[in-house]
Design a protein around this motif. Sequence first.
Motif, PDB file in Angstrom:
ATOM      1  N   HIS A  56      -7.594  -9.358   6.049  1.00 52.30           N
ATOM      2  CA  HIS A  56      -7.568  -8.378   5.296  1.00 52.30           C
ATOM      3  C   HIS A  56      -6.117  -7.914   4.825  1.00 52.30           C
ATOM      4  O   HIS A  56      -6.048  -7.562   3.293  1.00 52.30           O
ATOM      5  CB  HIS A  56      -8.515  -7.081   5.822  1.00 52.30           C
ATOM      6  N   GLU A  57      -5.675  -7.601   5.627  1.00 49.41           N
ATOM      7  CA  GLU A  57      -4.283  -7.167   5.229  1.00 49.41           C
ATOM      8  C   GLU A  57      -3.432  -8.050   4.460  1.00 49.41           C
ATOM      9  O   GLU A  57      -2.843  -7.960   3.474  1.00 49.41           O
ATOM     10  CB  GLU A  57      -3.239  -6.806   6.632  1.00 49.41           C
ATOM     11  N   GLN A 115       0.889  -1.219  -0.055  1.00 50.47           N
ATOM     12  CA  GLN A 115      -0.159   0.075  -0.006  1.00 50.47           C
ATOM     13  C   GLN A 115       0.771   1.369  -0.150  1.00 50.47           C
ATOM     14  O   GLN A 115       0.293   2.385  -0.367  1.00 50.47           O
ATOM     15  CB  GLN A 115      -0.963   0.059   1.190  1.00 50.47           C
ATOM     16  N   CYS A 157     -10.656   0.373   3.895  1.00 46.46           N
ATOM     17  CA  CYS A 157      -9.186  -0.015   3.220  1.00 46.46           C
ATOM     18  C   CYS A 157      -8.707   1.409   2.875  1.00 46.46           C
ATOM     19  O   CYS A 157      -9.462   2.244   2.307  1.00 46.46           O
ATOM     20  CB  CYS A 157      -9.228  -0.730   2.429  1.00 46.46           C
ATOM     21  N   LEU A 158      -7.556   1.907   3.616  1.00 43.48           N
ATOM     22  CA  LEU A 158      -7.000   3.042   2.999  1.00 43.48           C
ATOM     23  C   LEU A 158      -6.662   3.040   1.605  1.00 43.48           C
ATOM     24  O   LEU A 158      -6.444   4.371   1.272  1.00 43.48           O
ATOM     25  CB  LEU A 158      -5.411   3.293   3.781  1.00 43.48           C
ATOM     26  N   HIS A 199      -4.065  -8.259   0.768  1.00 43.11           N
ATOM     27  CA  HIS A 199      -2.824  -7.248   0.001  1.00 43.11           C
ATOM     28  C   HIS A 199      -1.851  -7.984  -0.502  1.00 43.11           C
ATOM     29  O   HIS A 199      -1.402  -7.382  -1.549  1.00 43.11           O
ATOM     30  CB  HIS A 199      -2.628  -6.146   0.783  1.00 43.11           C
TER      31      HIS A 199
HETATM   32 NI    NI Z   1      -6.835  -2.674   3.056  1.00 42.73          NI
END
Ligand code: NI
Length: 177
Positions: free
Chosen positions: A144-145, A51, A102-103, A148
């Motif tokens: 979730h992470e 990210q 989510c960012l 990514h």
């Molecule tokens: Ni996220």
Amino acid sequence: MAILPIIETPDPRLRVISEPVTEFDGALKQLVADMYETMYDAPGIGLAAIQVGVPKRILVIDLQEPDPEDEEGKRVLRNPRTFINPVFSDFTEEHSVYAEGCLSVPEQFADVTRPAELTVDWQDEDGNRHRERMTGLMATCIQHEHDHLEGILFIDHLSRLKREMLLKKLTKIRRAA
Ligand code: NI
């Protein structure tokens, strides 16, 4: 430390599969420190290295749960947790549903169903190995992470209709900004 720019969808880098970390050196520690600063500044409760544009299997998580001793409920307890090269096993049949955000998909939230519990093996910044059973919000957040690291976003877990609605809303917000 530095606040790093966060990549947002539809940046193709978010679809890259991240590589395992093999060097547990000063550069890794610097990156992890910068990831925490970036996450707290955003603010968010989890961040994967991709990210911030680094395709390495590194996650930082801090659920920042309310301090039970603070009667006004304003203070949070910081509990930074770093997961390098995380591997999952022993998922429960039971699932839980959380409204995830989510960012990299700013200001959008949607219910996502995931296994309620799992076991996680990982390494810390020094390369030491750890194993822990994850439950509750931590179980959801780490899944979730970890997505990514595989180039997956939480919106991929939604129906196409729901996903398109959410992306349309995001486009509108960006135009207005
Ligand atoms: Ni996220």
